[in-house]
Design a protein around this motif. Structure first.
Motif, short mmCIF file in Angstrom:
data_model
loop_
_atom_site.label_atom_id
_atom_site.label_comp_id
_atom_site.label_asym_id
_atom_site.label_seq_id
_atom_site.Cartn_x
_atom_site.Cartn_y
_atom_site.Cartn_z
N GLY A 118 0.81 -1.21 0.00
CA GLY A 118 0.00 0.00 0.00
C GLY A 118 0.84 1.26 0.00
N GLN A 148 -6.71 1.56 0.20
CA GLN A 148 -6.08 0.29 0.57
C GLN A 148 -7.08 -0.85 0.49
OE1 GLN A 148 -2.97 -0.30 0.97
NE2 GLN A 148 -3.05 -2.41 1.71
N GLN A 149 -8.32 -0.60 0.88
CA GLN A 149 -9.37 -1.62 0.76
C GLN A 149 -9.56 -2.03 -0.70
OE1 GLN A 149 -13.30 -0.09 1.49
NE2 GLN A 149 -14.17 -2.10 1.99
N TYR A 152 -6.55 -4.16 -1.97
CA TYR A 152 -6.63 -5.54 -1.51
C TYR A 152 -7.66 -6.32 -2.32
CZ TYR A 152 -6.73 -9.53 1.65
OH TYR A 152 -6.64 -10.80 2.16
N LYS A 156 -6.97 -9.64 -4.82
CA LYS A 156 -7.57 -10.93 -4.49
C LYS A 156 -8.62 -11.36 -5.50
CE LYS A 156 -4.88 -11.23 -1.02
NZ LYS A 156 -3.71 -12.15 -1.08
N VAL A 166 -0.68 -9.09 0.18
CA VAL A 166 -0.80 -7.64 0.14
C VAL A 166 -0.29 -7.10 1.46
CG1 VAL A 166 -2.38 -5.67 0.00
CG2 VAL A 166 -2.76 -7.69 -1.45
N SER A 168 0.37 -3.87 4.06
CA SER A 168 -0.39 -2.67 4.41
C SER A 168 0.36 -1.40 4.05
CB SER A 168 -0.70 -2.68 5.91
OG SER A 168 0.50 -2.50 6.65
N THR A 185 -7.55 -6.85 9.09
CA THR A 185 -8.99 -6.94 8.86
C THR A 185 -9.67 -6.37 10.10
OG1 THR A 185 -8.77 -8.94 7.50
CG2 THR A 185 -10.94 -8.47 8.44
N ARG A 199 -11.22 -5.58 4.82
CA ARG A 199 -9.90 -6.20 4.69
C ARG A 199 -8.93 -5.25 4.00
NH1 ARG A 199 -10.03 -12.48 3.16
NH2 ARG A 199 -8.06 -12.26 4.29
N PHE A 200 -7.78 -5.07 4.64
CA PHE A 200 -6.77 -4.16 4.12
C PHE A 200 -5.50 -4.87 3.64
CE2 PHE A 200 -8.78 -1.25 7.37
CZ PHE A 200 -9.39 -0.41 6.46
N ALA A 201 -5.06 -5.90 4.33
CA ALA A 201 -3.73 -6.46 4.06
C ALA A 201 -3.60 -7.85 4.66
CB ALA A 201 -2.66 -5.53 4.63
N ASP A 202 -2.55 -8.54 4.21
CA ASP A 202 -2.18 -9.84 4.76
C ASP A 202 -1.02 -9.73 5.74
OD1 ASP A 202 -4.00 -11.37 3.06
OD2 ASP A 202 -2.66 -10.83 1.42
#
Length: 435
Positions: A118, A148-149, A152, A156, A166, A168, A185, A199-202
């Protein structure tokens, strides 16, 4: 100075450590760099990346164009010549998700993609989303969160890209209003402006530069502290971005959740200034890569490969000088990665049974299993001043070779039937190979 001994006054209790594959550690070693759009030679960039043994590069669509000087073909040339992969981000102020995804596909097709990232420090580089500015110090961060949402979701939803992580935004702790970016999340009952389940990131992203590097002498445990996931960290760390945000103290994860939170660092480093000379800088950067990995960071990118030549201010963070000549940091890392990359033969140990006696809190260790069955023990000290003298109890007799990457890539000591090894350590790692 390193000395070997064959007895120990007070034997320690046995404690076996699982040996981590050396390849996993090497894969964590990344770097930030300039590209031709900022006046850096492509050929020299390739040479520098090869010399250091870097495995990944932080990059993205900032400065990228169809006509160059930096294009997606530039990245593919670097990948083919060095094997590095790229974290691929919006970077500073970027909002073009379609371009990020499209170019990410090109990288993925050549196995050159590591992850998506991001925005870079939206507290310093605000964004405009749907005509609404956000980020910075006086605006709502809802546009940052929405962007960012969407990033993501776009990754995906793409069959070719969905398997890539992904990362953040960096500096989530700078939120002016609670939009939930302190979570990967948003959980139920978080109280954030965006709804639970967003959900924003992993993985969480940090820029955890060591602090207080202007003190004399340097503080102990500079790198270890910067990687600390708890409130005890004295730097811009995991807790201040994802536990309780550093600007307005919005509640994030519990400490138990932080301890197991997937995390990466896309900027850290130390510049030449005051008492930090080239030798100190090189030692601290080795400590950073080790401390970050040992404390749960899957990837760490140091700022920067070569000093910026298109910016004013302090530009001595680089592994390489503006004329492309290596600083001690580059030489030390070259030796370090060369030693770790070396193949066996050796006896493979799934776990190493050893104990460090007289171990102060500045001495840290990492057990690795290398190519061809090599068993490697890295011990490093983060003493700001003075030295420590730990004893390694190897729980049996081994043939050993000891390497000091600040000296070279060849062993400085070899011994057969060694059961105890006394070390004199200061501010950098040594590598012990056991057979």
């Amino acid at each position: 100075m390193i000395a070997a001994m064959f007895s120990c006054a007070s034997p320690a209790a046995s404690r076996a450590r699982t040996a981590v594959p050396v390849e996993r550690f090497l894969a964590s070693i990344g770097v930030n760099t300039s590209f031709p759009d900022r006046g850096q030679s492509l050929e020299k960039t390739i040479d520098m990346l090869k010399f250091g043994g870097f495995r990944w590069v932080r990059a993205g669509i900032e400065g990228l164009s169809d006509d160059g000087p930096s294009t997606i073909r530039t990245m593919l040339k670097i990948h083919r010549a060095t094997g590095v992969t790229f974290s691929w981000g919006l970077l500073s102020g970027g909002t073009d998700i379609a371009k990020l995804v499209a170019t990410g596909r090109v990288l993925a097709q050549s196995s050159a993609l590591l992850a998506f990232e991001g925005n870079n420090e939206p507290n310093n580089w605000p964004v405009t989303v749907d005509g609404v500015p956000g980020g910075g110090r006086g605006l709502s961060w809802q546009p940052v969160a929405r962007l960012q949402q969407r990033l993501y979701a776009a990754v995906k939803a793409d069959p070719q890209l969905a398997r890539y992580p992904v990362w953040s935004i960096s500096e989530a702790g700078a939120e002016t209003d609670d939009v939930g970016l302190q979570f990967l999340t948003i959980p139920p009952r978080a109280g954030s402006a965006l709804p639970a389940g967003t959900r924003f990131a992993d993985a969480a992203t940090l820029h955890n530069y060591p602090r207080r590097t202007s003190q004399s002498p340097l503080p102990d445990n500079l790198a270890w502290n910067a990687a600390d996931p708890s409130v005890a960290s004295q730097t811009d760390g995991l807790y201040g971005n994802y536990g309780s945000t550093w600007r307005n103290h919005f509640r994030g994860y519990s400490q138990a959740d932080l301890d197991r939170l997937p995390r990466v660092t896309t900027e850290t480093g130390i510049t030449l200034s005051g008492i930090v000379n080239e030798e100190t800088q090189g030692a601290v950067l080795l400590d950073i890569y080790l401390a970050q990995f040992a404390r749960g960071f899957s990837n760490t990118s140091v700022y920067i490969l070569r000093d910026r030549t298109d910016e004013s201010g302090n530009q001595t963070f680089g592994f390489f000088r503006p004329d492309y000549t290596p600083r001690k940091a580059a030489v030390y890392l070259h030796n370090f990665t060369s030693i770790l990359n070396r193949p066996g033969p050796g006896r493979r140990h799934a776990a190493l049974d050893y104990e460090i006696t007289a171990q102060p809190d500045t001495v840290h260790d990492l057990a690795l299993t290398g190519r061809g069955g090599r068993s490697l023990l890295i011990v490093w000290d983060e003493r700001g001043h003075g030295e420590d003298h730990p004893v390694i109890d190897l729980k049996g007799k081994h043939a050993i070779a000891v390497y000091d990457p600040t000296v070279g890539a060849r062993a400085i000591l070899r011994m057969a039937d060694c059961s105890h090894l006394q070390l004199s350590l200061t501010d950098h790692p040594v590598i012990i190979e056991l057979n």
